[in-house]
Write an enzyme that holds these catalytic residues in place. Structure first.
Site, PDB file in Angstrom:
ATOM      1  N   ALA A  64       0.996  -0.822  -0.148  1.00 39.76           N
ATOM      2  CA  ALA A  64      -0.183  -0.331  -0.037  1.00 39.76           C
ATOM      3  C   ALA A  64       0.596   1.335   0.096  1.00 39.76           C
ATOM      4  O   ALA A  64       2.025   0.994   0.412  1.00 39.76           O
ATOM      5  CB  ALA A  64      -0.967  -0.060   0.911  1.00 39.76           C
ATOM      6  N   GLY A 103      -0.287  -5.728   0.046  1.00 41.11           N
ATOM      7  CA  GLY A 103      -1.872  -5.806  -1.189  1.00 41.11           C
ATOM      8  C   GLY A 103      -1.064  -6.557  -2.754  1.00 41.11           C
ATOM      9  O   GLY A 103      -1.635  -7.327  -3.692  1.00 41.11           O
ATOM     10  N   GLU A 106      -1.371  -9.736  -2.268  1.00 41.81           N
ATOM     11  CA  GLU A 106      -2.613 -10.227  -2.032  1.00 41.81           C
ATOM     12  C   GLU A 106      -2.854  -9.982  -3.619  1.00 41.81           C
ATOM     13  O   GLU A 106      -4.066 -10.749  -4.325  1.00 41.81           O
ATOM     14  CB  GLU A 106      -3.076  -9.543  -1.364  1.00 41.81           C
ATOM     15  N   GLU A 126       1.326  -6.920   6.684  1.00 42.53           N
ATOM     16  CA  GLU A 126       0.900  -5.517   8.155  1.00 42.53           C
ATOM     17  C   GLU A 126       1.018  -5.065   9.427  1.00 42.53           C
ATOM     18  O   GLU A 126       0.266  -4.222   9.704  1.00 42.53           O
ATOM     19  CB  GLU A 126      -1.120  -5.456   7.024  1.00 42.53           C
TER      20      GLU A 126
END
Length: 562
Positions: A64, A103, A106, A126
């Site tokens: 992110a 992310g 992901e 995270e």
């Protein structure tokens, strides 16, 4: 198709979605929108048989955009993007070169095949920011590598090199050129949605079996506990329900003071490695270091410096070839040792001392004041210890940059300060002095004060005694002591001992064990303590009115603390 951060190019019937958002291809709003637009294009063109997502210039997606975490969420969200990948009929391949973190991983997990270069590394870090993976990571990863391994990886927040990830099954293939390899196999790839897969049963923690150790997670931190619970739920809940629960948890954690504190520390750490007086030129490369000294401390420093793969030796034998020489000798022998080093070290070598508080005095012993610098190591046994970098008045900006680069490569935390040790010593003393005031005023139970000092890292952890007092440091007591620390911190900045209040927070967290979820005393004072004190004042005022005894306050606000 497209310009700027994300573009789509065609190789016949294969669509290549290229991400170019320097420096690290962070998932900022423009990148999320660009990927979503490209996926929409693929969906609308039936002649496209496969899509590939990759990052340009040796980067995939490093997670992110941290700066956006402090702002309201903007559309499209990352779950929107990943949902579009998952729903796409043509297979999607992740061609990974460099970092696939947060992310970024992901997104890769939502793809049907993952091909990576040996230079790559992957992870879901995270929890280190007080968050959890919020776009399917806690639900897709266990469906790929099993509950125990996924739980360990997400809870620790650690990063895996590509080979370890491949051996776990997280990466499907290793290739020198992931993009060309993905193009070569694109037409043969079939859909393999993890959202439709079940969790493999009977798998133990495979990471330990591969000989790769993970950092210890912080079980008391809300994000770690939440991540563990969500990963375990992957085998109990339907995928969509697990995804919904994950997102709700992520959004709640995002607004929590603990997460904001950890984001503060992350940004403070990045700022601390930037020398304000540094020139634009890149510091020269360091390949060899010599540590001069004996005993466990010298060996611990050498072990830390060897983490990034540097050649590190202890003793005088290799001093003439070393790029950096660090003197760890005792104060009594510092002068003679330093002069011996100065005579033997090559021209341009950095000469550092981990003992002396007077760097300018060391420079007087040397004929190379520009290359002389002080270093102070604290908590060497922890994963991210503190290294105070202490320039002298004649130390060159390049010398500072060289040392900061070395410390950063070890995963330790560097902070530039004028005098080593004094920041922690004075703030610790301010906390103890205030605690003694409260003790003498009988404003707080002794065991509660002892528990608070342990909580802040200023005394050794010890088992809590039975009974109510001391089990959990009282919030109002903590805020009072934090305020005392912050006052001393402001004085240190005013005196020029250290340049940034955020650096003080880093010193306390990495050098003394101050709890990360508080963000450091300066952060906690600004973000939490003022609110807590105001709430307490309101409560006390309300009680006084109710009793119709406005004079009942006796100056002992913690007398009933337990």
């Amino acid at each position: 198709m497209g310009e700027g951060a994300v573009i789509l190019v065609r190789r016949g019937d294969v669509a290549i979605i290229e991400i170019d958002n320097k420096p690290v291809n962070a998932l900022s709003t423009i990148v999320r929108q660009g990927i979503l637009d490209a996926l929409t294009f693929v969906k609308q063109h039936s002649e496209i048989t496969a899509a590939i997502i990759h990052g340009k210039h040796g980067r995939f997606i490093a997670g992110a955009d941290i700066k956006e975490l402090a702002s309201p969420l903007e559309s499209p969200s990352l779950p929107d993007v990943i949902s579009a990948i998952d729903a796409l009929d043509p297979p999607v391949i992740a061609a990974i070169d460099g970092a696939a973190l947060g992310g970024g991983l992901e997104i890769a997990l939502a793809c049907d095949l993952r091909i990576a270069s040996s230079r790559s590394f992957v992870g879901l870090p995270e929890t280190r920011l007080g968050l959890i993976p919020g776009a399917g990571g806690t639900q897709r990863l266990p469906r790929l590598i099993g509950i125990p391994t996924a739980e360990a990886l997400i809870a620790s927040g650690d990063v895996l090199p590509a080979k370890v990830a491949r051996d776990l099954g997280l990466i499907d293939q290793l290739a020198d050129d992931p993009l060309e390899s993905a193009i070569a196999v694109a037409r043969a790839v079939t859909k393999r949605r993890l959202s439709k897969s079940s969790v493999p049963q009977g798998r133990s923690d495979q990471i330990a079996r591969l000989g790769f150790s993970l950092s210890s997670a912080h079980p008391s931190e809300p994000a770690v506990a939440a991540a563990r619970s969500l990963v375990r739920a992957a085998s109990l809940l339907p995928f969509d329900e697990g995804l919904q629960r994950e997102r709700q948890t992520f959004l709640a954690l995002r607004e929590s003071p603990e997460t904001q504190a950890l984001i503060h520390l992350f940004l403070a750490s990045k700022a601390a490695f930037k020398s304000a007086q540094s020139p634009k030129e890149v510091a020269r490369k360091v390949s060899s270091i010599v540590v001069i000294g004996k005993g466990r401390r010298a060996h611990a420093i050498a072990a830390l410096l060897a983490r990034p793969g540097l050649s590190v030796h202890i003793g005088y034998d290799r001093i003439s070839d070393a790029d950096v020489v660090i003197d760890v000798s005792t104060d009594r022998g510092a002068r003679s040792s330093f002069r011996k080093i100065d005579a033997a070290a090559k021209i341009g070598a950095v000469i550092a001392s981990s003992r002396s508080r007077n760097v300018d005095l060391m420079a007087e012993w040397s004929n190379r004041a520009r290359d002389v610098i002080g270093l102070n190591f604290r908590r060497l046994s922890v994963g991210s210890p503190l290294v105070e970098v202490v320039p002298g008045s004649a130390t060159s900006p390049e010398t500072i940059d060289i040392v900061l680069a070395i410390v950063k490569a070890t995963s330790a935390q560097a902070v530039v300060t004028r005098v080593p040790g004094v920041v922690g010593e004075r703030i610790s003393k301010a906390c103890r002095d205030r605690s003694e005031e409260l003790r003498h005023q009988k404003a707080c139970p002794t065991r509660a004060i002892a528990a608070a000092l342990r909580y802040f890292g200023f005394s050794k952890p010890a088992p809590y005694l039975p009974g109510r007092s001391g089990h959990h440091p009282e919030r109002r007591l903590l805020d009072d002591l934090i305020a005392a620390m912050a006052r001393e911190g402001s004085a240190l900045v005013g005196e020029g001992i250290i340049s940034r209040t955020s650096d003080i927070d880093l010193v306390l967290v990495h050098g003394y064990g101050f709890p990360r979820i508080e963000g450091g005393p300066m952060w906690a004072t600004n973000s939490r303590a003022a609110t807590a004190v105001q709430a307490f004042d309101n409560e006390r005022r309300s009680r006084a009115i109710d009793r119709n005894a406005s004079s009942s306050g006796d100056g002992a606000p913690y007398a009933n603390a337990s």
